[in-house]
Motif scaffolding. Structure first.
Motif, mmCIF file in Angstrom:
data_model
loop_
_atom_site.group_PDB
_atom_site.id
_atom_site.type_symbol
_atom_site.label_atom_id
_atom_site.label_comp_id
_atom_site.label_asym_id
_atom_site.label_seq_id
_atom_site.Cartn_x
_atom_site.Cartn_y
_atom_site.Cartn_z
ATOM 1 N N PRO A 238 36.573 50.521 34.826
ATOM 2 C CA PRO A 238 35.663 49.436 34.186
ATOM 3 C C PRO A 238 35.576 47.870 34.572
ATOM 4 O O PRO A 238 36.930 47.371 34.239
ATOM 5 C CB PRO A 238 35.072 49.909 32.842
ATOM 6 N N LEU A 239 34.809 47.517 35.153
ATOM 7 C CA LEU A 239 34.673 45.718 35.628
ATOM 8 C C LEU A 239 34.360 45.739 33.833
ATOM 9 O O LEU A 239 33.274 45.019 33.461
ATOM 10 C CB LEU A 239 33.845 45.467 35.792
ATOM 11 N N VAL A 240 35.247 44.882 33.106
ATOM 12 C CA VAL A 240 34.887 44.283 32.076
ATOM 13 C C VAL A 240 35.336 43.133 32.033
ATOM 14 O O VAL A 240 37.109 42.648 31.489
ATOM 15 C CB VAL A 240 35.524 45.008 30.607
ATOM 16 N N VAL A 241 34.491 42.040 31.998
ATOM 17 C CA VAL A 241 35.078 40.388 32.008
ATOM 18 C C VAL A 241 34.996 39.808 31.483
ATOM 19 O O VAL A 241 34.416 39.489 30.144
ATOM 20 C CB VAL A 241 33.707 39.841 33.402
ATOM 21 N N LYS A 242 36.221 38.812 30.651
ATOM 22 C CA LYS A 242 36.182 37.702 30.166
ATOM 23 C C LYS A 242 36.868 36.832 30.346
ATOM 24 O O LYS A 242 37.796 36.206 30.668
ATOM 25 C CB LYS A 242 37.366 38.699 28.419
ATOM 26 N N ASN A 243 36.069 35.428 29.857
ATOM 27 C CA ASN A 243 36.465 34.325 30.211
ATOM 28 C C ASN A 243 36.519 34.312 31.924
ATOM 29 O O ASN A 243 37.685 33.641 32.216
ATOM 30 C CB ASN A 243 37.585 33.179 29.609
ATOM 31 N N ASN A 244 35.942 34.827 32.839
ATOM 32 C CA ASN A 244 35.779 34.741 34.087
ATOM 33 C C ASN A 244 36.672 35.816 34.376
ATOM 34 O O ASN A 244 37.423 35.355 35.767
ATOM 35 C CB ASN A 244 35.504 33.906 34.633
ATOM 36 N N GLN A 245 37.827 36.406 33.707
ATOM 37 C CA GLN A 245 39.010 37.238 34.002
ATOM 38 C C GLN A 245 39.062 38.806 34.056
ATOM 39 O O GLN A 245 38.526 38.880 32.880
ATOM 40 C CB GLN A 245 39.992 36.348 33.536
ATOM 41 N N PHE A 246 39.820 39.199 34.641
ATOM 42 C CA PHE A 246 39.576 40.659 34.470
ATOM 43 C C PHE A 246 40.828 41.046 34.784
ATOM 44 O O PHE A 246 41.619 40.866 35.944
ATOM 45 C CB PHE A 246 38.567 41.506 35.270
ATOM 46 N N LEU A 247 41.437 41.975 33.838
ATOM 47 C CA LEU A 247 42.699 42.220 33.927
ATOM 48 C C LEU A 247 43.399 43.639 34.413
ATOM 49 O O LEU A 247 42.950 44.330 33.408
ATOM 50 C CB LEU A 247 43.933 41.315 32.983
ATOM 51 N N ILE A 248 44.188 44.343 35.488
ATOM 52 C CA ILE A 248 44.363 45.687 35.512
ATOM 53 C C ILE A 248 45.845 45.323 34.880
ATOM 54 O O ILE A 248 46.623 45.250 35.605
ATOM 55 C CB ILE A 248 44.198 45.905 36.805
ATOM 56 N N PRO A 249 45.916 46.343 33.886
ATOM 57 C CA PRO A 249 47.679 46.314 33.215
ATOM 58 C C PRO A 249 48.464 47.334 34.685
ATOM 59 O O PRO A 249 47.950 47.856 35.011
ATOM 60 C CB PRO A 249 47.350 47.842 31.871
ATOM 61 N N ASP A 250 49.965 46.148 34.150
ATOM 62 C CA ASP A 250 51.026 46.649 35.150
ATOM 63 C C ASP A 250 51.440 48.337 35.559
ATOM 64 O O ASP A 250 51.444 48.857 36.375
ATOM 65 C CB ASP A 250 51.560 45.868 34.651
ATOM 66 N N LYS A 251 50.634 48.767 34.396
ATOM 67 C CA LYS A 251 51.092 50.541 33.603
ATOM 68 C C LYS A 251 50.647 51.410 34.399
ATOM 69 O O LYS A 251 51.235 52.455 35.027
ATOM 70 C CB LYS A 251 51.886 50.763 32.665
ATOM 71 N N LYS A 252 49.081 50.784 35.223
ATOM 72 C CA LYS A 252 47.925 51.300 35.869
ATOM 73 C C LYS A 252 48.560 52.163 37.692
ATOM 74 O O LYS A 252 47.893 52.769 38.087
ATOM 75 C CB LYS A 252 47.170 51.086 34.839
ATOM 76 N N ILE A 253 49.433 50.297 38.148
ATOM 77 C CA ILE A 253 49.092 50.603 39.505
ATOM 78 C C ILE A 253 50.540 50.648 40.086
ATOM 79 O O ILE A 253 51.692 50.001 38.958
ATOM 80 C CB ILE A 253 48.828 49.385 39.075
ATOM 81 N N VAL A 254 50.931 50.957 40.916
ATOM 82 C CA VAL A 254 52.018 52.480 41.790
ATOM 83 C C VAL A 254 52.198 50.602 43.028
ATOM 84 O O VAL A 254 51.103 50.736 43.298
ATOM 85 C CB VAL A 254 52.269 52.923 41.969
ATOM 86 N N GLU A 255 53.147 50.061 43.039
ATOM 87 C CA GLU A 255 53.717 49.221 43.914
ATOM 88 C C GLU A 255 53.140 49.767 45.225
ATOM 89 O O GLU A 255 53.606 51.102 46.131
ATOM 90 C CB GLU A 255 54.773 48.632 44.495
ATOM 91 N N GLY A 256 52.422 48.585 46.730
ATOM 92 C CA GLY A 256 51.849 49.244 47.118
ATOM 93 C C GLY A 256 50.783 48.477 48.266
ATOM 94 O O GLY A 256 49.653 47.815 47.336
ATOM 95 N N SER A 257 50.268 48.819 48.908
ATOM 96 C CA SER A 257 49.083 48.847 49.415
ATOM 97 C C SER A 257 47.754 49.278 49.248
ATOM 98 O O SER A 257 47.567 50.488 49.310
ATOM 99 C CB SER A 257 48.975 48.787 51.086
ATOM 100 N N TYR A 258 46.886 48.473 48.479
ATOM 101 C CA TYR A 258 45.346 48.426 48.242
ATOM 102 C C TYR A 258 44.303 48.034 48.998
ATOM 103 O O TYR A 258 44.541 47.317 48.672
ATOM 104 C CB TYR A 258 45.341 48.536 46.859
ATOM 105 N N LYS A 259 43.433 48.716 48.482
ATOM 106 C CA LYS A 259 41.958 48.205 48.980
ATOM 107 C C LYS A 259 40.986 47.816 47.839
ATOM 108 O O LYS A 259 39.993 48.658 47.093
ATOM 109 C CB LYS A 259 41.135 48.948 49.687
#
Length: 150
Positions: free
Chosen positions: A109-130
């Motif tokens: 879910p897109l939760v914007v605070k102070n015009n920023q949104f962070l996806i935690p590092d532990k959820k993302i695996v290195e590689g190419s994304y769209k």
């Protein structure tokens, strides 16, 4: 022992050999696990019916001044929206589509605070994304997409 093969027999043997060669590779490609045959997206035709809606939403986002800044940081993937957008009350989703492996796709879910949104590092695996951002504000849909390497 001397075996004579005429032209007709030679052609039949060549065709049978070629068909056997092709069947070998068809069976090998469909059985082995290392050859993945994932669909690009599930329910492709269902998504195609909403294609014009996506185009309209992308056009709405294009009318806005500036574009989101997407950058890798220690904590994860930080998406910073232009301050003029004022997305603090916006509702939407952030989809990270991985073309080579649908198991690594991520939707949050897109939760914007102070015009920023962070996806935690532990959820993302290195590689190419769209990265695909969908949000709605004041009853208007918006869509933004960008390809990244994380």
């Amino acid at each position: 022992m001397n075996i004579k093969v005429n032209w007709g027999t030679g052609i039949v043997i060549a065709i049978i050999g070629f068909i056997g060669f092709i069947l070998y590779f068809v069976v090998r490609m469909s059985v082995e696990d290392k050859f993945s045959h994932d669909l690009v997206v599930e329910e492709y035709y269902k998504q195609e019916t909403h294609f014009q809606d996506k185009l309209d939403a992308a056009q709405n986002a294009a009318y806005l001044k500036g574009s989101p800044k997407i950058e890798k940081q220690e904590k994860g993937l930080l998406i910073t929206f232009p301050s003029a957008w004022k997305l603090d009350q916006a509702k939407g989703t952030c989809t990270m589509y991985r073309p080579d492996n649908k198991k690594l796709d991520l939707e949050v879910p897109l939760v914007v605070k102070n015009n920023q949104f962070l996806i935690p590092d532990k959820k993302i695996v290195e590689g190419s994304y769209k990265v695909q951002l969908f949000w709605e504000k004041d009853g208007r849909p918006y869509y933004y997409t960008k390809s990244i390497f994380y």
